[in-house]
Design a protein around this motif. Structure first.
Motif, PDB file in Angstrom:
ATOM      1  N   ILE A   1      55.168 -34.117 -53.564  1.00  0.00           N
ATOM      2  CA  ILE A   1      54.141 -35.021 -53.048  1.00  0.00           C
ATOM      3  C   ILE A   1      54.362 -35.309 -51.573  1.00  0.00           C
ATOM      4  O   ILE A   1      53.403 -35.490 -50.802  1.00  0.00           O
ATOM      5  N   ASN A   2      55.624 -35.331 -51.132  1.00  0.00           N
ATOM      6  CA  ASN A   2      55.911 -35.525 -49.709  1.00  0.00           C
ATOM      7  C   ASN A   2      55.457 -34.320 -48.888  1.00  0.00           C
ATOM      8  O   ASN A   2      54.972 -34.480 -47.761  1.00  0.00           O
ATOM      9  N   ARG A   3      55.613 -33.131 -49.449  1.00  0.00           N
ATOM     10  CA  ARG A   3      55.158 -31.924 -48.760  1.00  0.00           C
ATOM     11  C   ARG A   3      53.629 -31.931 -48.618  1.00  0.00           C
ATOM     12  O   ARG A   3      53.089 -31.625 -47.548  1.00  0.00           O
ATOM     13  N   ILE A   4      52.943 -32.310 -49.693  1.00  0.00           N
ATOM     14  CA  ILE A   4      51.477 -32.384 -49.658  1.00  0.00           C
ATOM     15  C   ILE A   4      51.024 -33.415 -48.629  1.00  0.00           C
ATOM     16  O   ILE A   4      50.111 -33.168 -47.835  1.00  0.00           O
ATOM     17  N   TYR A   5      51.694 -34.558 -48.628  1.00  0.00           N
ATOM     18  CA  TYR A   5      51.328 -35.628 -47.695  1.00  0.00           C
ATOM     19  C   TYR A   5      51.555 -35.191 -46.243  1.00  0.00           C
ATOM     20  O   TYR A   5      50.726 -35.462 -45.364  1.00  0.00           O
TER      21      TYR A   5
ATOM     22  N   GLU B   1      49.357 -33.999 -41.032  1.00  0.00           N
ATOM     23  CA  GLU B   1      49.274 -33.172 -39.824  1.00  0.00           C
ATOM     24  C   GLU B   1      47.831 -32.745 -39.566  1.00  0.00           C
ATOM     25  O   GLU B   1      47.364 -32.743 -38.427  1.00  0.00           O
ATOM     26  N   TRP B   2      47.104 -32.382 -40.648  1.00  0.00           N
ATOM     27  CA  TRP B   2      45.693 -31.989 -40.512  1.00  0.00           C
ATOM     28  C   TRP B   2      44.864 -33.163 -40.000  1.00  0.00           C
ATOM     29  O   TRP B   2      44.016 -32.994 -39.117  1.00  0.00           O
ATOM     30  N   MET B   3      45.126 -34.350 -40.531  1.00  0.00           N
ATOM     31  CA  MET B   3      44.379 -35.528 -40.115  1.00  0.00           C
ATOM     32  C   MET B   3      44.641 -35.878 -38.655  1.00  0.00           C
ATOM     33  O   MET B   3      43.736 -36.302 -37.927  1.00  0.00           O
TER      34      MET B   3
ATOM     35  N   GLU C   1      33.718 -26.037 -34.333  1.00  0.00           N
ATOM     36  CA  GLU C   1      34.754 -27.041 -34.589  1.00  0.00           C
ATOM     37  C   GLU C   1      34.906 -27.284 -36.083  1.00  0.00           C
ATOM     38  O   GLU C   1      36.020 -27.394 -36.618  1.00  0.00           O
ATOM     39  N   LEU C   2      33.772 -27.386 -36.756  1.00  0.00           N
ATOM     40  CA  LEU C   2      33.782 -27.656 -38.188  1.00  0.00           C
ATOM     41  C   LEU C   2      34.363 -26.471 -38.957  1.00  0.00           C
ATOM     42  O   LEU C   2      35.145 -26.651 -39.892  1.00  0.00           O
ATOM     43  N   GLU C   3      33.991 -25.268 -38.558  1.00  0.00           N
ATOM     44  CA  GLU C   3      34.509 -24.064 -39.214  1.00  0.00           C
ATOM     45  C   GLU C   3      36.038 -23.983 -39.062  1.00  0.00           C
ATOM     46  O   GLU C   3      36.745 -23.625 -40.015  1.00  0.00           O
ATOM     47  N   GLU C   4      36.525 -24.322 -37.887  1.00  0.00           N
ATOM     48  CA  GLU C   4      37.975 -24.292 -37.644  1.00  0.00           C
ATOM     49  C   GLU C   4      38.703 -25.311 -38.517  1.00  0.00           C
ATOM     50  O   GLU C   4      39.740 -25.002 -39.118  1.00  0.00           O
ATOM     51  N   ALA C   5      38.159 -26.535 -38.599  1.00  0.00           N
ATOM     52  CA  ALA C   5      38.794 -27.598 -39.388  1.00  0.00           C
ATOM     53  C   ALA C   5      38.805 -27.254 -40.873  1.00  0.00           C
ATOM     54  O   ALA C   5      39.821 -27.451 -41.562  1.00  0.00           O
ATOM     55  N   VAL C   6      37.707 -26.728 -41.381  1.00  0.00           N
ATOM     56  CA  VAL C   6      37.605 -26.363 -42.799  1.00  0.00           C
ATOM     57  C   VAL C   6      38.576 -25.227 -43.124  1.00  0.00           C
ATOM     58  O   VAL C   6      39.278 -25.263 -44.139  1.00  0.00           O
ATOM     59  N   SER C   7      38.628 -24.236 -42.249  1.00  0.00           N
ATOM     60  CA  SER C   7      39.533 -23.102 -42.452  1.00  0.00           C
ATOM     61  C   SER C   7      40.997 -23.556 -42.433  1.00  0.00           C
ATOM     62  O   SER C   7      41.811 -23.113 -43.254  1.00  0.00           O
ATOM     63  N   SER C   8      41.319 -24.466 -41.524  1.00  0.00           N
ATOM     64  CA  SER C   8      42.681 -24.988 -41.428  1.00  0.00           C
ATOM     65  C   SER C   8      43.074 -25.743 -42.696  1.00  0.00           C
ATOM     66  O   SER C   8      44.193 -25.588 -43.200  1.00  0.00           O
ATOM     67  N   ALA C   9      42.172 -26.559 -43.222  1.00  0.00           N
ATOM     68  CA  ALA C   9      42.457 -27.329 -44.437  1.00  0.00           C
ATOM     69  C   ALA C   9      42.701 -26.410 -45.629  1.00  0.00           C
ATOM     70  O   ALA C   9      43.604 -26.638 -46.442  1.00  0.00           O
ATOM     71  N   GLU C  10      41.900 -25.348 -45.735  1.00  0.00           N
ATOM     72  CA  GLU C  10      42.028 -24.434 -46.871  1.00  0.00           C
ATOM     73  C   GLU C  10      43.331 -23.643 -46.826  1.00  0.00           C
ATOM     74  O   GLU C  10      43.900 -23.315 -47.871  1.00  0.00           O
ATOM     75  N   SER C  11      43.821 -23.358 -45.634  1.00  0.00           N
ATOM     76  CA  SER C  11      45.033 -22.541 -45.513  1.00  0.00           C
ATOM     77  C   SER C  11      46.312 -23.359 -45.385  1.00  0.00           C
ATOM     78  O   SER C  11      47.390 -22.891 -45.774  1.00  0.00           O
TER      79      SER C  11
END
Length: 264
Positions: A88-92, A97-99, A134-144
């Motif tokens: 859970i710490n790894r997920i957080y 970092e993404w946020m 910008e949105l495409e970059e953020a979505v791609s980053s979250a998925e990976s």
């Protein structure tokens, strides 16, 4: 282990008193409370720590504020919970970092988020229009980069799909000049669209916080031109009908006069 040993001692030691059940070892109550806290936390958040988040079709969906609450509760437990705590710490950490990288974009998209990274990111480019890239970059980053489906990233993805669909419909009605020339060069007839389609797209644009100013302007011009043409067409048809009615009345009057003369 300590609690099991304490229980074993209780069974072995015998007192000649009535309150033997009330007797506890020094620190036993504290250990019991910590153990119960850990058990409660593990049971409460089992779905977040037991699933296989490596597979996209089985990833849990959770908001950043929920992750923050889970971690806050975990930090209040003075025990090492092992793998569940590590996971859970790894997920957080991934989500945090993404946020930190995209929190200002979350706000600019109008996505509700009670969590704040407290790094002033919400003030960066607050009034700047959101670009699709910008949105495409953020979505791609979250998925990976994040091993769960972060709620804020999913809302971004839905917004991206909505915008892309809107732009496809808009381009079908009023394509860019280069696209129009290409169609004409290939002998392709431009498709006719109803006024209602254009009006609906213009209304929907108000719900899209992305930079679609150029596409919207072309739609408004098309709407204005189509409306003016319709108005002129209605006037022309009305004038034709009026002229035809006048012609009919004039002919009727001539025939009536001829019939009167013939009768006399």
């Amino acid at each position: 282990d300590h609690l099991e040993r304490a229980s074993s001692l209780h069974d072995r030691i015998r007192f000649k008193c009535k309150n033997q059940d009330d007797w506890v070892l020094d620190g036993e109550d504290d250990l019991t409370k910590m153990y119960e806290m850990a058990e409660s936390w593990l049971e409460k958040y089992d779905e977040y720590i037991s699933g296989d988040n490596r597979r996209k079709d089985s990833r849990i969906r959770v908001s950043m504020s929920k992750l923050h609450a889970i971690i806050s509760e975990l930090n209040r437990i003075p025990l090492n919970l092992g793998n569940p705590s590590v996971k859970i710490n790894r997920i957080y950490s991934q989500a945090e970092e993404w946020m930190m990288n995209y929190f200002s974009l979350v706000k600019r998209c109008g996505i509700e988020c009670s969590y704040s990274p407290n790094n002033g990111a919400d003030e960066i480019g607050a009034d700047k229009a959101v670009k699709i890239a910008e949105l495409e970059e953020a979505v791609s980053s979250a998925e990976s980069d994040i091993s769960v489906d972060l709620e804020e990233a999913i809302e971004m993805k839905d917004l991206l799909k909505k915008t892309q669909l809107w732009m496809e419909k808009s381009s079908a009605i009023v394509p860019k000049r280069s696209a129009r020339k290409k169609k004409r060069g290939n002998g392709v007839n431009e498709e006719k669209h109803k006024m209602m389609e254009i009006s609906n797209l213009i209304e929907e644009a108000a719900t899209i916080p992305l930079d679609i100013a150029d596409e919207l302007e072309r739609l408004k011009i098309e709407h204005s031109v189509t409306f003016s043409w319709r108005l002129q067409a209605h006037r022309t048809i009305r004038d034709i009908i009026a002229a035809f009615e006048d012609f009919r009345k004039e002919k009727s009057s001539i025939y009536s006069c001829s019939e009167v003369k013939a009768a006399t």
